[in-house]
Design a protein around this motif. Structure first.
Motif, short mmCIF file in Angstrom:
data_model
loop_
_atom_site.label_atom_id
_atom_site.label_comp_id
_atom_site.label_asym_id
_atom_site.label_seq_id
_atom_site.Cartn_x
_atom_site.Cartn_y
_atom_site.Cartn_z
N UNK A 1 5.33 10.29 -7.45
CA UNK A 1 4.51 9.20 -6.92
C UNK A 1 5.39 8.18 -6.22
N UNK A 2 5.01 7.81 -5.02
CA UNK A 2 5.68 6.78 -4.24
C UNK A 2 4.67 5.67 -3.99
N UNK A 3 5.01 4.47 -4.41
CA UNK A 3 4.11 3.34 -4.28
C UNK A 3 4.37 2.60 -2.97
N UNK A 4 3.33 2.48 -2.16
CA UNK A 4 3.37 1.61 -0.99
C UNK A 4 2.74 0.29 -1.42
N UNK A 5 3.57 -0.68 -1.70
CA UNK A 5 3.13 -1.88 -2.39
C UNK A 5 2.16 -2.68 -1.53
N UNK A 6 1.10 -3.13 -2.19
CA UNK A 6 0.04 -3.92 -1.56
C UNK A 6 -0.08 -5.19 -2.38
#
Length: 906
Positions: free
Chosen positions: A242-247
Motif C-alpha cells: 500500500x502506498x498512501x497519497x496523503x490527502x
C-alpha cells in the motif's frame, strides 16, 4: 536494540558487546554496551531482562524510545543487500525473511530505485462527510472504474460519468505521461450499508489478484482513513503493498446534488494521482526510503532522518522520543527546566512613530540557518573561539584520567557542542547540493529546518539544542540590526522573517537605490553570507504602532525601477504588477482622491476592539486615514510648489548634506501644518464625537448589548465606556507623530474633562486591548510554506466587522489546520502550568532566589514572592479560553476547565 552505560566493565555476551559511542548532552561514557535482543527471546525472558536493567551500576539506558521502523529506515534506506560475509548463511535457497544485522545499505548509484516502469497500479479513493461516503476503485491497466456511494437512501443521482470524466481529463494540466488512460468503463453502486460496499471492493480486488497481472501496488488516498484502517476495512489489501497519497483535508458534501460533486472530486484526484506518485518517488529517492513509508509531513521526517544518519555516521547515540522530552538515558525525567524555558522566545524589535520619508519592507530568509553556519564568526569576535570544537574538560584532567565535570546542572546547552557540530555538517551538505546541483529537494529541507528545530513532535527534538541555536540567532540578529543602523537606516520593526526600515529618502527611486546599497553591503559580509533579502513593499509615508497596527501610503514603482529591483532586491518571488505605477500616471501631479484612497493601506487591529455603537470604529478609521492622507498631500504640494518656483524639489535631494538641510527645512513646515490640522479639523471632530457619545451615556447604560464591545481572541480588559476608549485610542495613535505630541496631549486633557475623568487616573491611560500569541513556523498544507501566525491579531473580518472563525495562509489563502493549532495550544498551556509550578521564589528586598525550602523569610528579612505573578498566569489562561471559545476548540476548552478547577480559579 538499545545501549546501556555501566559504571564497571562486564564481559561480552551473546546479546551485547562493548562499543564506543558519544552519548547525548555529552554524558560521560564509562563502559557502554550495545544490546541486541531478538523479539521472541525478549518476550519469553522479559522479567529477567527487566531485573538485569535495574542494576545499580547502570547510569543510563539509551535508545529505548527509538521506533523500530525509523531505526530500520535510518540504517538500510530503500535499497539494501545481504552482506558478503552473510551470503553463505542463506545460500541459494529462497527466503522471505532476513536478519536485519545481515543487511547492508546500498546507494542509488549502485542500485537504482523504481527506475523501470514494471509495476501495475490500483487506485483507491475514499471520502466521508456528514454521514455520506464515497469510494472509488480504478484499475488503469483494464480501463475499469467502480464508484460506490453510501447515503441514507438508495437514490442514484450520478451524472453521465463518461462525459464528466472526459471533461475533467481535458481540464487536467498534467503531462500525458502522468495521466491514466482516457477511456474508462464505469460501474456505479449506491448503498445504505457500508459493509456491503467494503465487501464488494474486497471481491473486486481479490478477482484482480486471481488474474495474476504482475506486481501491483495499491494507491490509497483518503483524509479519513490511515493505512491500518484501510487494512481493517479491506483485508485483501494485506496481499498488496500500500502506498498512501496523503490527502490533508476532507471535502464536505453539504449540497443536494452531492453525488455529482463527490464524483467530480474523485476524478480530479485520480487524474492527479500518478503525477503525485512520481513526485513522491523522486522525494523517496532523495530521502532513500521506500515509497510506502513516506509520511504526510515529509520535510519534518526528512530532517529527523538525515540528522539520525549523520549522528550514526559520527558514532553518536540517538535521543529519539515520541514526546517533547528527549531520551537522555532516564535522567530527562528529573529535570524539566529546559522544557519550559522557551515559552516566550520570540525575537523582535518595534519602534513606533510617524515616518514621512520612504519606508521599505524587506523579507529575511534563512537567518536561523545562516546563524548556525556562520556562528563561528560571532564566537570569534567575542573571543570564545569556535564553539562546536570546545573541549568538555581541561587538558590536565584528561592527562590525569579524570572525567569531565557534569555541568548540565546549570547549563545543558554547553554540552550540545557535538550535536551542534553534526547539525551544522548536515546543513552544509544541503547547502552544497543547492549551490552545486540546484537540488530543489535540498532547498525544501533548508526551508523547513527551523520548523523542525522548533517542533516538539520531531523525533530528535532537543530543547537544549534549540536554546543554543536561539542564543546564536539572537546575537546574529542583533548584529544585523546594528549593520542597518550603522549604514544610516532607521529600523522600525524587525523579527527573524521581516524588517521594516525608514530610508530617510524622500523619493522612491532614491530609497530603492539606498536599499540596494545597504543590502549589497550587508550581504557581502561573511556573517550574513547565507541570508537572503527580498523586497516586498514600500510606503511613501508610514504611521506605525506595531506589526498589527499601521497605516501607510503605498509607493508605486516605475517599470525601470521594478526591473532594477529584480536584479538587486531579489524580487523574483514578488508580484510586481501591484507595485508598478501605470504609465499614464507617471506625470508629476497631485494624486487624485480615488487613486490615493487605493494606495492607502490601513491595518488597525485595535480598531476592532472599539464598539460598533456610535460608529466608533468608523470614526477611528476616518480620523486616522484622513490625517495620514492630508499630511502626505501636503508634502506633495510643497514639493510641487518648490519645483514650479524654480527651486530643486525638496523630496528629490540626493546627497546626505542636502538631505539633512531638506529635513531641517521641512520640519517647521510639516509641524505647522499638523498643528493646524489638529486645531482646525481633528480637534473639533473629536469634541463633537465624544460629546455625542457622552450625551447618550452608553457607559452608564444597563443595556450592555447596546454597547457591543466585541469579545475577540485577544480580549483581556473590561471595557465599558465607548467614549473613553475612542478618545484614548485616537489620541494614542496620533501621539505617535512627534510633531503634534503637545497638541495631542492638550486634546486628550480636554476630552477627559468632558468625560469627567482625571488626567492621572488609571482609566485614562491607554493600554493595548489585544494580547498577542504567536505560533512560530506554522505549516500551510496548501502551499507547503511556513509563517509565524498570531492567533489573536492575524484575524480576517467580514463586512459586518466580525472576525471569521478560521486562520488563513497569507500566501495561498488556504485555511490552517485547527486540530494542529489546538494541539500546539494544549502543549503550550501544559508548559505554562509546569513553569508556574517550577518557578523560583525571589526576595522582595535583595531579589535573590530562595535557597532553603523551609525558610519563611530571607536572611535580609525580606519576604518571598513568586518569580511570575499569579495574575499573569490567570491572564494567560483567559487568553487561551478566549481563543478556544472563539474558534470552537473544544479539547482546549476542556483542558482549561480542568486546570482552573485544579488551581482553584473557579
Amino acid at each position: 536494540m538499545f545501549y546501556v552505560n555501566y559504571k564497571v566493565p562486564r564481559e561480552d555476551g551473546p546479546r551485547w558487546r562493548k562499543v564506543n559511542r558519544a552519548l547525548p548532552r555529552s554524558h560521560p561514557v564509562a563502559h557502554l554496551y550495545e544490546n541486541i535482543i531478538p523479539e521472541d527471546f525478549y518476550s519469553g525472558h522479559i522479567s529477567e531482562i527487566t531485573a538485569e536493567l535495574c542494576n545499580p551500576d547502570i547510569t543510563g539506558i539509551y535508545e529505548t524510545n527509538t521506533p523500530s521502523m525509523f531505526r530500520l529506515l535510518t540504517r538500510l534506506g530503500c535499497v539494501c543487500t545481504v552482506g558478503s560475509q552473510h551470503k553463505k548463511t542463506y545460500g541459494h535457497r529462497e527466503t522471505e525473511s532476513f536478519d536485519v544485522q545481515h543487511l547492508m545499505f546500498k546507494t542509488l548509484a549502485q542500485c537504482p530505485y523504481l527506475e523501470d516502469n514494471i509495476l501495475q497500479y490500483i487506485y483507491l479513493y475514499h471520502n466521508a462527510s456528514s454521514g455520506k461516503e464515497i469510494y472509488g476503485l480504478f484499475i488503469p491497466s483494464q480501463c475499469k472504474a467502480h464508484i460506490f456511494a453510501m447515503d441514507s437512501v438508495r437514490t442514484n443521482n450520478m451524472p453521465n460519468l463518461k462525459n464528466l470524466f472526459e471533461q475533467e481529463y481535458t481540464l487536467a494540466d498534467q503531462e500525458s505521461e502522468h495521466l491514466p488512460p482516457k477511456n474508462h468503463d464505469f460501474e456505479v453502486s449506491i448503498e445504505t450499508n457500508l459493509k456491503l460496499i467494503q465487501r464488494a471492493l474486497n471481491k473486486l480486488i481479490a478477482r484482480y489478484k486471481d488474474e495474476k497481472r504482475g506486481p501491483t501496488v495499491v494507491l490509497v488516498q483518503s483524509a479519513n482513513l490511515d493505512v491500518n484502517q484501510w487494512h481493517a476495512a479491506l483485508p485483501i489489501t494485506d496481499e498488496f503493498p500500500l502506498v498512501t497519497l496523503h490527502k490533508t483535508q476532507a471535502e464536505s458534501y453539504h449540497v443536494l446534488d452531492w453525488q455529482k460533486l463527490a464524483v467530480k472530486y474523485v476524478f480530479q484526484y485520480y487524474l492527479r494521482a500518478f503525477y503525485t506518485l512520481s513526485v513522491n518517488v523522486e522525494q523517496c529517492r532523495y530521502l532513500h526510503i521506500p515509497i510506502g513509508n513516506l509520511p504526510a509531513d515529509a520535510e519534518l521526517f526528512a530532517c529527523d532522518l538525515f540528522y539520525a544518519r549523520h549522528l550514526a555516521k559520527e558514532n553518536h547515540v540517538l535521543w529519539c522520543s515520541l514526546t517533547d522530552t528527549p531520551d537522555l538515558g532516564g535522567t530527562q525525567v528529573d529535570d524539566k527546566r529546559l522544557a519550559v524555558c522557551d515559552i516566550d522566545d520570540h525575537i523582535s524589535l518595534n519602534v513606533p512613530g510617524f515616518y514621512l520619508s520612504v519606508c521599505v519592507d524587506i523579507n529575511i530568509q534563512y537567518l536561523v540557518v545562516n546563524s548556525i553556519l556562520q556562528g563561528s564568526v560571532i564566537t570569534d569576535s567575542e573571543g570564545q573561539g569556535n564553539f562546536d570544537q570546545l573541549p568538555q574538560q581541561s587538558l590536565d584532567s584528561m592527562l590525569q584520567g579524570k572525567t569531565a565535570a557534569n555541568t548540565s546542572f546549570y547549563d545543558e546547552t554547553a554540552l550540545c557542542s557535538s550535536a551542534f557540530r553534526i547539525m551544522k555538517a548536515m546543513l552544509n551538505s544541503w547547502l552544497c547540493e543547492v549551490v552545486k546541483y540546484e537540488n530543489p529537494l535540498a532547498a525544501e529541507q533548508i526551508e523547513h529546518f527551523h520548523r523542525w528545530l522548533l517542533d516538539p513532535s520531531a523525533l530528535l527534538y532537543d530543547p537544549a539544542l534549540k536554546k543554543l541555536v536561539h542564543t546564536i540567532t539572537r546575537k546574529v540578529f542583533a548584529q544585523l540590526l546594528n549593520e542597518f543602523k550603522r549604514l544610516g537606516a532607521v529600523v522600525i520593526y524587525a523579527d527573524l522573517r521581516r524588517i521594516v526600515i525608514n530610508t530617510k529618502k524622500p523619493s522612491v527611486e532614491d530609497a530603492l537605490s539606498y536599499t540596494d546599497y545597504i543590502l549589497t553591503a550587508i550581504s557581502g559580509k561573511q556573517l550574513y553570507k547565507s541570508t537572503s533579502f527580498k523586497f516586498t513593499q514600500a510606503w511613501n509615508c508610514l504611521l506605525w504602532m506595531d506589526k498589527a497596527n499601521y497605516s501607510g501610503i503605498a509607493a508605486y514603482l516605475t517599470e525601470d525601477m521594478a526591473n532594477d529591483c529584480k536584479d538587486y532586491l531579489l524580487m523574483e518571488d514578488v508580484d510586481l504588477s501591484k507595485h508598478v505605477k501605470p504609465p499614464e500616471s507617471l506625470a508629476v501631479e497631485l494624486d487624485p482622491v480615488q487613486e490615493l484612497q487605493e494606495r492607502l493601506q490601513t491595518n488597525w487591529n485595535i480598531q476592532h476592539y472599539l464598539p460598533v455603537v456610535g460608529q466608533c470604529q468608523k470614526a477611528f478609521h476616518n480620523i486616522i486615514s484622513s490625517y495620514v492622507v492630508s499630511v502626505y498631500n501636503h508634502l506633495v504640494e510643497v514639493d510641487l510648489a518648490k519645483s514650479q518656483s524654480g527651486y530643486t524639489p525638496v523630496r528629490k535631494l540626493n546627497s546626505q548634506k542636502t538631505q539633512v538641510l531638506a529635513e531641517n527645512t521641512m520640519q517647521p513646515i510639516v509641524s505647522e501644518f499638523c498643528a493646524a490640522m489638529m486645531t482646525e479639523d481633528i480637534g473639533p471632530r473629536m469634541y463633537q464625537l465624544i460629546s455625542s457619545l457622552r450625551h447618550h451615556d452608553y457607559a452608564g447604560s444597563n443595556n450592555h448589548d447596546a454597547v457591543q464591545f466585541l469579545q475577540l481572541p485577544g480580549s483581556y480588559l473590561t471595557l465599558t465606556d465607548p467614549a473613553l476608549e475612542l478618545a484614548k485610542t485616537v489620541c494614542h495613535v496620533l501621539s505617535l507623530d512627534s510633531n503634534i505630541t503637545d497638541k495631542v496631549a492638550d486634546l486628550k486633557l480636554d476630552l477627559l474633562r468632558i468625560l469627567n475623568i482625571g488626567q492621572f487616573s488609571s482609566s485614562a491611560e491607554f493600554v493595548n486591548p489585544s494580547m498577542a500569541f504567536t505560533v512560530s513556523e506554522m505549516l500551510c498544507n496548501g502551499c507547503n510554506t511556513t509563517s509565524n501566525l498570531d492567533l489573536c491579531q492575524d484575524l480576517t473580518f467580514n463586512s459586518q466587522s466580525l472576525p471569521n472563525k478560521f486562520w488563513n495562509c497569507n500566501n495561498c489563502g488556504n485555511q490552517y489546520s485547527k486540530s494542529k493549532i489546538e494541539q500546539l495550544l494544549i502543549r503550550h498551556i501544559q508548559k505554562q502550568c509546569m513553569a508556574n509550578v517550577l518557578q523560583d521564589f525571589n526576595c522582595t528586598k535583595c531579589k535573590l532566589v530562595k535557597r532553603r525550602n523551609m525558610n519563611k523569610y530571607c536572611e535580609c528579612s525580606g519576604s518571598y514572592v513568586n518569580d511570575v505573578p499569579l495574575d499573569r498566569f490567570r491572564t494567560k489562561l483567559q487568553l487561551f479560553k478566549n481563543i478556544a471559545k472563539h474558534f470552537g476548540l473544544s479539547h482546549l476548552d476542556e483542558t482549561l476547565k480542568w486546570i482552573n478547577v485544579q488551581c482553584g480559579f473557579s
